[in-house]
Design an enzyme around this catalytic site. Structure first.
Site, PDB file in Angstrom:
ATOM      1  N   GLY A 206       0.751  -1.357  -0.160  1.00  0.00           N
ATOM      2  CA  GLY A 206       0.048  -0.079   0.022  1.00  0.00           C
ATOM      3  C   GLY A 206       0.926   1.246   0.332  1.00  0.00           C
ATOM      4  O   GLY A 206       0.482   2.335  -0.913  1.00  0.00           O
ATOM      5  N   HIS A 207       2.122   1.360   0.861  1.00  0.00           N
ATOM      6  CA  HIS A 207       2.991   2.327   1.237  1.00  0.00           C
ATOM      7  C   HIS A 207       3.498   2.865  -0.178  1.00  0.00           C
ATOM      8  O   HIS A 207       4.141   3.490  -0.963  1.00  0.00           O
ATOM      9  CB  HIS A 207       3.592   2.396   1.735  1.00  0.00           C
TER      10      HIS A 207
END
Ligand code: PAF
Length: 281
Positions: free
Chosen positions: A34-35
């Site tokens: 996600g990052h």
């Protein structure tokens, strides 16, 4: 090559040497895919990318997971290197709050900070907005990327930037999910296999909501059938997190606990019409 700095003076020097547009991706570390999606969005949008890694004590209440929150700076640096990040700023608490936290000047969210996460975790948005404002002041970005998984945080940061004339463009990044639909979160590492299986009721509930003309009822039915989850809140709001409309586009937000792990997720829904078949769903 990614450079890692820990002090505000090193950051200031590195930032001064940057040319073109600069994007910041604020994180608490324990970087996951996600990052990576946030970093990639930042790379596309700006000439240089700064990732900040700081587990911000101000946004944890006593008894929350501040002490056990994963701290994995070496692995985070490797992720940043792979993603072509220019600079990682990983300050200590003392570097971020040199005069301590007592008597600190803070950013207080408007009433939007008192609902949902703010109601369950009083003071949470003061902690988030204060650190984000400080990170913006230190990194002086043109733009900043935030994930839609923390939908209310995204809305509160956007509002702060407008209200306080910060002049930072906020880019949102769709929630990254594991193959079975669970939203990626640094807290997923806490889940046992049994808790993780129960946590899947959250994405299932969101999917059922999107498939229904009554999203709230559909999601509640799925969550009620999962004894391994303790629901903190389930709410339908407008896309801007105002009161739910009687009909049309809305946002469904869920917070629930699997064991001791608190998870949040959200999705666009439509009241009075199913979203299935909608390419944006
Ligand atoms: O979303 C997070 O990881 C944090 O709330 C943030 C924005 C980095 C502030 O500490």
């Amino acid at each position: 090559m990614t450079r890692i700095v820990h002090s505000r003076s090193e950051l200031a020097a590195a930032r001064a040497a940057m040319t073109g547009t600069v994007a910041v991706v604020p994180t608490m570390g324990a970087l996951h895919d996600g990052h990576r999606a946030n970093i990639r969005r930042a790379r596309e949008a700006a000439d240089a990318v700064i990732v900040t890694v700081f587990v911000n004590p101000l946004q944890f209440r006593p008894g929350e997971d501040l002490d056990r929150y994963p701290r994995t700076l070496e692995a985070d640096a490797a992720v940043c290197e792979e993603e072509g990040v220019d600079l990682v700023f990983a300050p200590s608490e003392r570097e971020m709050y040199p005069e301590g936290r007592d008597g600190l000047t803070t950013v207080h969210a408007g009433p939007g900070g008192d609902i949902l996460e703010g109601a369950s975790r009083p003071g949470f948005f003061t902690g988030v907005l204060t650190v984000v404002a400080k990170l913006f002041a230190l990194t002086r970005p043109d733009l900043a990327c935030f994930g839609e998984k923390d939908f209310q945080q995204l809305a509160m940061v956007r509002r702060m930037v407008r209200d306080l004339d910060m002049g930072v463009e906020i880019l949102s990044v769709p929630t990254d999910r594991e193959a079975d639909g669970l939203a990626r979160s640094s807290r997923n590492v806490y889940l046992s296999d049994i808790e993780r299986a129960a946590a899947l009721a959250i994405p299932h509930a969101l999917r059922a909501a999107q498939d229904s003309t009554d999203p709230l009822a559909a999601a509640e039915k799925v969550l009620d059938a999962e004894p391994g989850l303790e629901v903190d809140y389930i709410a339908v709001r407008s896309p801007e997190l105002g009161p739910a409309p009687e009909q049309g586009p809305a946002r469904l937000l869920i917070a629930a606990r699997a064991g001791t792990t608190r998870l949040i997720d959200n999705a666009p829904v439509s009241i009075g019409a199913s979203m299935i078949g909608d390419p944006d769903a």
